[in-house]
Design an enzyme around this catalytic site. Structure first.
Site, PDB file in Angstrom:
ATOM      1  N   GLY A 116       0.863  -1.192   0.000  1.00 62.80           N
ATOM      2  CA  GLY A 116       0.000   0.000   0.000  1.00 62.80           C
ATOM      3  C   GLY A 116       0.893   1.234   0.000  1.00 62.80           C
ATOM      4  CB  ALA A 117       4.462   1.466  -0.985  1.00 59.64           C
ATOM      5  CB  ALA A 118       1.220   4.293  -4.345  1.00 57.57           C
TER       6      ALA A 118
ATOM      7  CG  ASN B 117      -8.273   1.619  11.011  1.00 57.82           C
ATOM      8  OD1 ASN B 117      -8.035   0.981  12.022  1.00 57.82           O
ATOM      9  ND2 ASN B 117      -7.963   2.899  10.861  1.00 57.82           N
TER      10      ASN B 117
ATOM     11  CG  HIS C 213      -6.515   1.319  16.297  1.00 59.12           C
ATOM     12  ND1 HIS C 213      -5.799   2.382  16.798  1.00 59.12           N
ATOM     13  CD2 HIS C 213      -6.746   1.609  15.003  1.00 59.12           C
ATOM     14  CE1 HIS C 213      -5.609   3.264  15.844  1.00 59.12           C
ATOM     15  NE2 HIS C 213      -6.179   2.827  14.734  1.00 59.12           N
TER      16      HIS C 213
HETATM   17  P1  NAI Z   1      -5.025   5.739   0.830  1.00 57.05           P
HETATM   18  O1  NAI Z   1      -6.268   5.483   0.061  1.00 57.05           O
HETATM   19  O2  NAI Z   1      -4.374   7.071   0.681  1.00 57.05           O
HETATM   20  O3  NAI Z   1      -3.957   4.630   0.482  1.00 57.05           O
HETATM   21  C1  NAI Z   1      -4.251   3.266   0.448  1.00 57.05           C
HETATM   22  C2  NAI Z   1      -3.361   2.634  -0.588  1.00 57.05           C
HETATM   23  O4  NAI Z   1      -3.650   1.244  -0.594  1.00 57.05           O
HETATM   24  C3  NAI Z   1      -3.612   3.181  -2.011  1.00 57.05           C
HETATM   25  O5  NAI Z   1      -2.394   3.606  -2.593  1.00 57.05           O
HETATM   26  C4  NAI Z   1      -4.189   1.973  -2.726  1.00 57.05           C
HETATM   27  O6  NAI Z   1      -3.843   1.935  -4.105  1.00 57.05           O
HETATM   28  C5  NAI Z   1      -3.555   0.831  -1.942  1.00 57.05           C
HETATM   29  N1  NAI Z   1      -4.222  -0.444  -2.144  1.00 57.05           N
HETATM   30  C6  NAI Z   1      -5.554  -0.708  -2.269  1.00 57.05           C
HETATM   31  N2  NAI Z   1      -5.745  -2.010  -2.489  1.00 57.05           N
HETATM   32  C7  NAI Z   1      -4.525  -2.600  -2.476  1.00 57.05           C
HETATM   33  C8  NAI Z   1      -4.082  -3.929  -2.639  1.00 57.05           C
HETATM   34  N3  NAI Z   1      -4.926  -4.926  -2.859  1.00 57.05           N
HETATM   35  N4  NAI Z   1      -2.748  -4.161  -2.588  1.00 57.05           N
HETATM   36  C9  NAI Z   1      -1.874  -3.160  -2.345  1.00 57.05           C
HETATM   37  N5  NAI Z   1      -2.239  -1.874  -2.188  1.00 57.05           N
HETATM   38  C10 NAI Z   1      -3.544  -1.610  -2.253  1.00 57.05           C
HETATM   39  O7  NAI Z   1      -5.353   5.435   2.389  1.00 57.05           O
HETATM   40  P2  NAI Z   1      -4.474   5.832   3.670  1.00 57.05           P
HETATM   41  O8  NAI Z   1      -4.938   7.122   4.208  1.00 57.05           O
HETATM   42  O9  NAI Z   1      -3.043   5.633   3.361  1.00 57.05           O
HETATM   43  O10 NAI Z   1      -4.993   4.708   4.719  1.00 57.05           O
HETATM   44  C11 NAI Z   1      -4.680   3.341   4.530  1.00 57.05           C
HETATM   45  C12 NAI Z   1      -5.301   2.480   5.617  1.00 57.05           C
HETATM   46  O11 NAI Z   1      -4.774   2.810   6.899  1.00 57.05           O
HETATM   47  C13 NAI Z   1      -6.821   2.642   5.749  1.00 57.05           C
HETATM   48  O12 NAI Z   1      -7.393   1.384   5.986  1.00 57.05           O
HETATM   49  C14 NAI Z   1      -6.957   3.532   6.970  1.00 57.05           C
HETATM   50  O13 NAI Z   1      -8.212   3.372   7.600  1.00 57.05           O
HETATM   51  C15 NAI Z   1      -5.836   3.012   7.829  1.00 57.05           C
HETATM   52  N6  NAI Z   1      -5.421   3.923   8.904  1.00 57.05           N
HETATM   53  C16 NAI Z   1      -4.995   3.363  10.065  1.00 57.05           C
HETATM   54  C17 NAI Z   1      -4.596   4.138  11.123  1.00 57.05           C
HETATM   55  C18 NAI Z   1      -4.138   3.489  12.386  1.00 57.05           C
HETATM   56  O14 NAI Z   1      -3.954   4.202  13.380  1.00 57.05           O
HETATM   57  N7  NAI Z   1      -3.924   2.184  12.426  1.00 57.05           N
HETATM   58  C19 NAI Z   1      -4.609   5.608  11.050  1.00 57.05           C
HETATM   59  C20 NAI Z   1      -5.038   6.104   9.770  1.00 57.05           C
HETATM   60  C21 NAI Z   1      -5.433   5.269   8.754  1.00 57.05           C
END
Ligand code: NAI
Length: 334
Positions: free
Chosen positions: A8-10, A138, A181
């Site tokens: 999910g590096a992008a 999440n 969480h």
């Molecule tokens: P984002 O939408 O900006 O990035 C997610 C990335 O995952 C995108 O680049 C997308 O292309 C990629 N992706 C989607 N399906 C994929 C797959 N099958 N294989 C590889 N990559 C894939 O979202 P963001 O803001 O980076 O959040 C990512 C996750 O982290 C969400 O689930 C969010 O709820 C969670 N999160 C967790 C926090 C925590 O405290 N644990 C805090 C904030 C967010």
């Protein structure tokens, strides 16, 4: 030699997380996987003069497998983030269709982040079963059990390594955050803070502070107004957490951090914890000690106030429900 991989590096978290891992001198190789844009992110990062050799991978041509080959630490921020008004649990059943890029099938609308995590965990279990897996996606209360169930299915489950949920914390002021969480499952133990609350701190102020910690993530979601959730602070927390694991694996002793882990990681520690909680919980966040094998010890809650006991009690029903949602996603009840 340490290879770190971001799945999910992008994304909003993935890019700054990859930057921070590239800046970590202990990382010698960095693999970046996403369904979009990783060659660009990797090319950009490769212009930074730190030791890590960076490579970006996409799904075609076994990209996931190539990214994961030789991985020591895998951090997962892949998936859909929250929009204003959504809870973390809503992400489990987000109402949009998502094409499962691995087998070309449409996942039911109820399984977006859960399906992504299942597929990525399958990749790790088959290619890098000994890697330490840190889950950011999440709802963490459910996605960590999903990773564990997938590893069990492949016969490579090791709770010390593979079921580590990330929890943000600050370096200067340490407040153990236990439970889970999301919302009420987040239980800050302010009585154990490195900076104790001033005497005379009113019950009202305490309730406000606890509520702010439990729902702090919502502030960011609201301020971003539809453009996502916390990314930069989460990337920082994720990179710090990965750095702690790497330091522990390299032999540094005494690293203690609150972490959402499987009770199986340390049966005697989890038995003591269950006694404090009044029931057994398969996954729980509490202080854990890290060692060369990953999580070595569960540290029970210790002395907590009556108000904190009430928060723990209030967290349990929701947490148990979240855990069972994750477990039955992989192994539906018969
Ligand atoms: P984002 O939408 O900006 O990035 C997610 C990335 O995952 C995108 O680049 C997308 O292309 C990629 N992706 C989607 N399906 C994929 C797959 N099958 N294989 C590889 N990559 C894939 O979202 P963001 O803001 O980076 O959040 C990512 C996750 O982290 C969400 O689930 C969010 O709820 C969670 N999160 C967790 C926090 C925590 O405290 N644990 C805090 C904030 C967010």
């Amino acid at each position: 030699m340490v290879k770190a991989v971001v799945l999910g590096a992008a994304g909003g978290i993935g890019q700054p997380l990859a930057l921070l891992l590239k800046a970590n001198p202990l990382v010698t190789e960095l693999g970046l996987f996403d369904i979009v844009n990783t060659p660009g992110v990797a090319a950009d990062l490769s212009h930074i003069s730190t030791p890590a050799k960076v490579e970006g991978y996409l799904p075609p041509d076994d990209g996931l497998k190539k990214a994961l080959t030789g991985a020591d630490v895998v951090v997962i921020p892949a998936g859909v983030p929250r929009k204003p008004g959504m809870t973390r649990d809503d992400l489990f059943k987000a109402s949009i269709y998502f094409t499962n890029i691995y087998d070309g099938l449409f996942l039911p609308s109820s399984q977006i982040n859960a399906g992504i995590i299942r597929d990525l965990a399958t990749g790790i279990a088959t290619t890098a079963p000994k890697a330490f897996v840190l889950v950011i996606s999440n709802p963490v209360n459910s996605t960590v059990p999903i990773v564990a169930e997938i590893f069990k299915k492949h016969g490579v489950f090791d709770p010390k390594r593979q079921v580590i949920g990330d929890l943000s914390l600050s370096k200067e002021i340490v407040v153990p955050v236990v439970g889970g969480h999301s919302g009420v499952t987040i239980v800050p133990l302010l009585s154990q803070s490195s900076h104790p609350l001033p005497s005379g701190f009113s019950k009202e102020s305490l309730d406000t502070l606890v509520n702010r910690i439990q729902f702090g993530g919502d502030e960011v979601v609201k301020a971003k107004d539809g453009a996502g959730s916390a990314t930069l602070s989460m990337a920082y927390a994720g990179a710090e957490f990965a750095a702690k694991i790497i330091r522990a694996v390299k032999g540094e002793k005494g690293i203690v951090t609150p972490t959402y882990v499987s009770a199986e990681v340390d049966p005697s520690g989890s038995a003591a914890l269950a006694k404090e909680l009044g029931e057994e919980v398969a996954y729980f966040s509490t202080n854990v000690e890290l060692g060369t094998e990953g999580v070595t010890k569960i540290i029970p809650l210790g002395k907590i106030t009556e108000a904190e006991q009430a928060l723990v009690k209030a967290a349990l029903p929701e947490l148990l429900k979240n855990i069972s949602t994750g477990v039955s996603f992989v192994a539906p009840p018969k």
